[in-house]
Design a protein around this motif. Structure first.
Motif: not given
Length: 410
Positions: A401-410
């Motif tokens: 299990y997981g995520v295909y994509e994880l968009p992050v910013t800062w």
């Protein structure tokens, strides 16, 4: 003395695997936890219509992991296969020691245990730290937002396992692509077989190269054992396939899913970010492993003899499925299991399994997770998810299990 009960055929038989609640993506499926509370040993129906026993409580699971009356041999009739692809490839590709019973399992496992000792894995910590810092440097110098899966979660364990095994990292697209096919329950038998054969042939060629030009890596050691007659050629190649795939697939998903869970729990993230004590960070990793349990499709076994599980009689030839996610959410061992608490003592979780088949690479996975979580949030304190949670594409189509994509910013 426990009383053995017979399964009531009038009880409904739910389908397995079970869907998660999209509003609670970190939690085990609600139907699984209902069975945990009401029918901890229950029949479930798989993709092919066959029914098998689902065992959901911690104590029962822990007992089963050490029970030699259960087999992991996927070539036995009646085995509870994950998918049609898994069933149709069983016995048609060289066997992995993951699907061997003792004494063959013990013979092969002994040959790869030494490199994964805690002491040897700790010696890799500086290399893991260097790779993590290099990847975060590239993140900070690149576009913003960024997909954390592609920028950090996937390349880190891939680089580490390549360094450990002696696999050229420039081949990562090849082995990552075929590994994904191999662990997906949506792959056809032809796709699974082709992916497994491609990885097997790739490792055979690498082993030949290591025989000709040995180096200080695990594949060279396997090649030497092969030359000495301790390992057959197919055994050495399949060990390489297993170590390469398992060495990046599970940890990559755990990195990204753990980062997302912490970003969604700012109070717990504050503890991780402020923790100068390595013990606090190590404890947080154990709690995240318990809370998320990314190997979510259940360990599969086949009963070789009649036995009793939680007061239920299981007959020889019946399949047993052990979903670690529900066991790790058993309130008898982990009070308020649905609450992420990084200060919890979660060391008795079974995210890596238990008994003779527990994950060989768990010392390495722990180091990678400790380094990543400890470094990422310290170096990018403003890190946040760059999309609503309900738009994040979660992966529930395979073993992990997981995520295909994880968009992050800062």
């Amino acid at each position: 003395m426990t009383s053995i009960v017979a399964h009531d055929p009038s009880e409904s038989v739910p389908e397995f695997p079970m869907p998660r609640d999209a509003a609670c993506p970190f939690a085990p499926p609600p139907e699984m936890m209902r069975l945990h509370d009401e029918r901890p040993v229950a029949k479930v129906r798989l993709w092919d219509g066959s029914t098998h026993w689902l065992v959901t409580r911690y104590d029962d699971q822990r007992a089963l992991y050490g029970d030699q009356r259960l087999s992991v041999d996927v070539t036995r009739p009646g085995f509870p296969y994950l998918s049609r692809g898994f069933k149709e490839t069983a016995g048609k590709t060289p066997p992995s020691f993951l699907n061997m019973d003792d004494p063959e399992h013990a013979r092969i496992r002994r040959m790869v245990t030494a490199p994964f000792t805690i002491k040897r894995m700790e010696a890799l910590r500086p290399a893991v730290q260097r790779i993590t810092d290099d990847l975060i440097d590239a993140m900070l110098a690149g576009p913003n937002p960024v997909d954390l899966v592609e920028a950090l979660a996937l390349p880190l364990p891939s680089l580490v396992i390549c360094e450990l095994l002696g696999v050229p990292y420039e081949d990562h697209d090849f082995f990552q692509r075929h590994s994904k096919i191999g662990v997906s329950r949506n792959s056809t038998a032809e796709e699974s077989r082709a992916a497994n054969i491609a990885l097997y042939q790739y490792l055979e060629k690498l082993l030949d190269a290591k025989l000709a030009t040995p180096a200080d890596d695990m594949l060279s050691d396997l090649a030497a054992r092969m030359a000495a007659g301790e390992l057959a050629r197919h055994e050495a190649a399949m060990l390489g396939v297993l170590l390469l795939g398992a060495g990046h697939e599970t940890t990559a998903n755990m990195i990204s899913l753990g980062v997302l869970a912490l970003l969604e729990h700012p109070g717990q993230l504050a503890v991780v970010r402020a923790g100068d004590d390595p013990k606090v960070l190590a404890g947080a990793v154990e709690e995240l492993l318990r809370y998320l349990t990314v190997v979510h499709s259940g360990q599969r076994r086949l009963a070789l003899e009649d036995l009793e599980i939680g007061g239920q009689r299981v007959r020889a030839g019946e399949g047993v499925i052990i979903p670690g996610a529900s066991g790790n959410w058993s309130p008898e061992h982990f009070p308020e299991p649905g609450r992420l608490d990084v200060r919890r003592d979660a060391r008795r979780h079974m995210a890596f399994g238990f008994g003779i088949h527990q994950c060989l690479g768990q010392p390495l996975a722990r180091i990678e997770l400790q380094v990543v979580y400890g470094t990422l949030f310290r170096r990018i304190p403003q890190l946040r998810v760059a999309a609503p949670l309900d738009t994040i594409p979660f992966k529930d189509d395979g073993i992990v299990y997981g995520v295909y994509e994880l968009p992050v910013t800062w």
